[in-house]
Design an enzyme around this catalytic site. Structure first.
Site, PDB file in Angstrom:
ATOM      1  N   GLU A 181       0.979  -1.072   0.009  1.00 34.40           N
ATOM      2  CA  GLU A 181       0.100   0.183  -0.033  1.00 34.40           C
ATOM      3  C   GLU A 181       1.067   1.061   0.004  1.00 34.40           C
ATOM      4  O   GLU A 181       2.036   1.084   0.400  1.00 34.40           O
ATOM      5  CB  GLU A 181      -0.837   0.072   1.270  1.00 34.40           C
ATOM      6  CG  GLU A 181      -1.882  -1.007   1.328  1.00 34.40           C
ATOM      7  CD  GLU A 181      -2.930  -1.023   2.549  1.00 34.40           C
ATOM      8  OE1 GLU A 181      -3.048  -0.021   3.197  1.00 34.40           O
ATOM      9  OE2 GLU A 181      -3.499  -2.148   2.624  1.00 34.40           O
ATOM     10  N   SER A 210       7.638  -2.456   3.081  1.00 32.13           N
ATOM     11  CA  SER A 210       8.102  -3.586   3.848  1.00 32.13           C
ATOM     12  C   SER A 210       7.426  -3.643   5.130  1.00 32.13           C
ATOM     13  O   SER A 210       7.485  -4.704   5.784  1.00 32.13           O
ATOM     14  CB  SER A 210       9.738  -3.194   4.031  1.00 32.13           C
ATOM     15  OG  SER A 210      10.375  -2.879   2.853  1.00 32.13           O
ATOM     16  N   TRP A 217       1.507  -0.970  -6.331  1.00 31.97           N
ATOM     17  CA  TRP A 217       2.521  -1.589  -6.894  1.00 31.97           C
ATOM     18  C   TRP A 217       2.165  -3.165  -7.161  1.00 31.97           C
ATOM     19  O   TRP A 217       2.871  -3.902  -6.832  1.00 31.97           O
ATOM     20  CB  TRP A 217       3.970  -1.751  -6.141  1.00 31.97           C
ATOM     21  CG  TRP A 217       4.224  -0.583  -5.435  1.00 31.97           C
ATOM     22  CD1 TRP A 217       4.252  -0.112  -3.979  1.00 31.97           C
ATOM     23  CD2 TRP A 217       4.540   1.023  -6.063  1.00 31.97           C
ATOM     24  NE1 TRP A 217       4.524   1.200  -3.848  1.00 31.97           N
ATOM     25  CE2 TRP A 217       4.608   1.941  -5.217  1.00 31.97           C
ATOM     26  CE3 TRP A 217       4.467   1.389  -7.441  1.00 31.97           C
ATOM     27  CZ2 TRP A 217       5.181   2.940  -5.373  1.00 31.97           C
ATOM     28  CZ3 TRP A 217       4.979   2.675  -7.698  1.00 31.97           C
ATOM     29  CH2 TRP A 217       5.204   3.649  -6.675  1.00 31.97           C
ATOM     30  N   ARG A 249      32.866  -6.567 -33.035  1.00 34.21           N
ATOM     31  CA  ARG A 249      33.512  -5.197 -32.972  1.00 34.21           C
ATOM     32  C   ARG A 249      34.731  -5.080 -33.021  1.00 34.21           C
ATOM     33  O   ARG A 249      35.514  -5.924 -32.225  1.00 34.21           O
ATOM     34  CB  ARG A 249      32.991  -4.486 -31.742  1.00 34.21           C
ATOM     35  CG  ARG A 249      33.335  -3.199 -31.421  1.00 34.21           C
ATOM     36  CD  ARG A 249      32.848  -2.328 -32.420  1.00 34.21           C
ATOM     37  NE  ARG A 249      32.964  -0.607 -31.906  1.00 34.21           N
ATOM     38  CZ  ARG A 249      32.865   0.249 -32.844  1.00 34.21           C
ATOM     39  NH1 ARG A 249      32.454  -0.058 -33.817  1.00 34.21           N
ATOM     40  NH2 ARG A 249      33.098   1.469 -32.357  1.00 34.21           N
ATOM     41  N   GLU A 258       9.772  -7.853  -3.751  1.00 31.19           N
ATOM     42  CA  GLU A 258       9.967  -8.853  -2.791  1.00 31.19           C
ATOM     43  C   GLU A 258      10.840  -8.925  -1.903  1.00 31.19           C
ATOM     44  O   GLU A 258      11.655  -9.857  -1.606  1.00 31.19           O
ATOM     45  CB  GLU A 258       9.922 -10.180  -3.978  1.00 31.19           C
ATOM     46  CG  GLU A 258       8.530 -10.312  -4.543  1.00 31.19           C
ATOM     47  CD  GLU A 258       8.306 -11.568  -5.416  1.00 31.19           C
ATOM     48  OE1 GLU A 258       8.779 -12.650  -4.779  1.00 31.19           O
ATOM     49  OE2 GLU A 258       7.840 -11.707  -6.386  1.00 31.19           O
ATOM     50  N   GLU A 268      18.049  -3.835   1.093  1.00 29.50           N
ATOM     51  CA  GLU A 268      18.315  -3.443   2.591  1.00 29.50           C
ATOM     52  C   GLU A 268      17.619  -4.341   3.678  1.00 29.50           C
ATOM     53  O   GLU A 268      18.207  -4.784   4.584  1.00 29.50           O
ATOM     54  CB  GLU A 268      17.730  -1.804   2.936  1.00 29.50           C
ATOM     55  CG  GLU A 268      18.628  -1.026   1.933  1.00 29.50           C
ATOM     56  CD  GLU A 268      18.313  -0.901   0.532  1.00 29.50           C
ATOM     57  OE1 GLU A 268      19.293  -0.364  -0.190  1.00 29.50           O
ATOM     58  OE2 GLU A 268      17.527  -1.442  -0.109  1.00 29.50           O
TER      59      GLU A 268
END
Length: 380
Positions: free
Chosen positions: A127, A132, A156, A269, A364, A368
């Site tokens: 929300e 978290s 989200w 390349r 998910e 941190e």
């Protein structure tokens, strides 16, 4: 890690890889450009059994082990990060909620339809003020006779605007903290009061709609609750733990795509009269990219193995998701560097991989939060 795969796991990998190379990769740039939900590709994946990979055949799933599921999702994400999120949210989150916590009737009615690909699933937890911090949610579910009435909103939500079945978390007891959260099955087509407020314009992950949802006096039958009142917080945490394995898979798929493109480009390349792959600096970049991918794969399969065995996999899944998501950003970044100025343009796909990879460090479980989880497990 190919040497450790079973014959069935190699078969799944090769089948999904062929589908991705033939059907997904040619469409990936278009999906990224239009940001439209690729319903036709989802239908094709359903025909291949890829929308219910880890669930039993008795619920119309493919009956694959978690290694095979992670391998399959890795290949899908190699083709399109957005398609990888569509499958992960549908399967690891919505599908797993029904499989683990639904009763037999709920599994037969809702899970089987998800596994067949008849329905698309979403998982509505976050929300505006509760990411978290799950217990900070403000969505409520009030018992009223033989029904629950839901009010509030979610943000989200992957697949939120296209989902046929949404597992929704709401407070049934606003004073009980985590023990006051419950989970429900919501059917957008059937439930009056379900509103899609809109979808987000994102940096990457295109093709997978990320929606804002609102519930206005949305009345659902009482048999739509998953488990018992107050079980929702546990449901959310346990489901996200398993989902982290597949976000690791999505991360690895994107990193592999960047490495594969970079290997091809470096050999094609030429600068200073030789392919740039002849320069040691480029060789070292490629070596580091592959080493990071292989280490992430080992962590992912270690977590999947613990899950299959019924062992505690929380720390390992957190480490797999944390490491894979961070190396995904690093490897896709190096892919751009190897491509030079071309890598910064949409003429080459590495810039899309980079944009898609960043999300892995956020959803998910942010990097941190995952470090907190790992440290807490160590300190226990």
């Amino acid at each position: 890690m190919d040497f450790s795969l079973t014959a069935e796991q190699r078969q799944i990998r090769d089948m999904v890889a062929e589908f991705v190379d033939e059907e997904v990769k040619p469409r990936a740039a278009e999906i990224d450009e239009t940001d439209e939900f690729p319903a036709d590709l989802v239908d094709q994946m359903a025909e291949l059994g890829l929308m219910g990979m880890p669930f039993p055949e008795e619920y119309d799933g493919a009956g694959l082990d978690y290694h095979s599921y992670a391998i399959g999702l890795e290949e899908i994400a190699r083709g399109s990060g957005g398609l990888g999120t569509i499958v992960a949210a549908h399967t690891s989150l919505a599908g797993n909620m029904l499989y683990e916590y639904g009763d037999e009737d709920q599994k037969q009615e809702y899970l089987a339809a998800l596994n067949r690909g008849d329905d698309i699933g979403a998982f509505a937890l976050s929300e505006p003020g509760a990411g978290s911090d799950v217990p900070a949610m403000e969505t409520t579910a009030e018992k009223d006779g033989d029904a629950y009435v839901l009010n509030g909103g979610k943000l989200w939500i992957s697949n939120g605007s296209v989902a046929d079945t949404v597992t929704v978390f709401a407070k049934t007891d606003e004073d009980a903290g985590p023990k006051g959260v419950s989970s429900f099955v919501v059917r957008p087509e059937d439930d009056d009061g379900f509103h899609v407020e809109g979808t987000e314009h994102k940096l990457g992950d295109k093709g997978c709609p990320t929606a804002e949802l609102r519930f206005d006096d949305m009345r659902i039958p009482e048999d739509r609750i998953l488990g018992e009142e107050g079980d929702g917080f546990r449901h959310a945490l346990e489901t996200l733990n398993g989902g982290r394995i597949t976000i690791a898979a999505r991360s690895i798929g994107l990193a592999r795509a960047a490495l594969e493109d970079s290997l091809e480009y470096a050999q094609d390349r030429e600068q200073f009269d030789q392919p740039i792959s002849e320069f040691q600096t480029i060789q070292h970049k490629l070596a580091d990219m592959d080493t990071k991918i292989q280490s992430a794969k080992l962590l992912m399969h270690d977590a999947a193995d613990k899950k299959i065995r019924g062992e505690d996999f929380i720390k390992t899944a957190a480490q797999a998701k944390l490491h894979a998501s961070e190396i995904s950003r690093e490897v896709t970044n190096e892919g751009i560097q190897i491509h030079g100025g071309y890598g910064y343009t949409t003429d080459f796909e590495v810039e899309r991989y980079y944009r898609d990879a960043k999300l892995n460090e956020i959803y998910e479980g942010t990097s941190e939060v995952l470090r907190n989880t790992i440290a807490q497990r160590l300190l226990e």
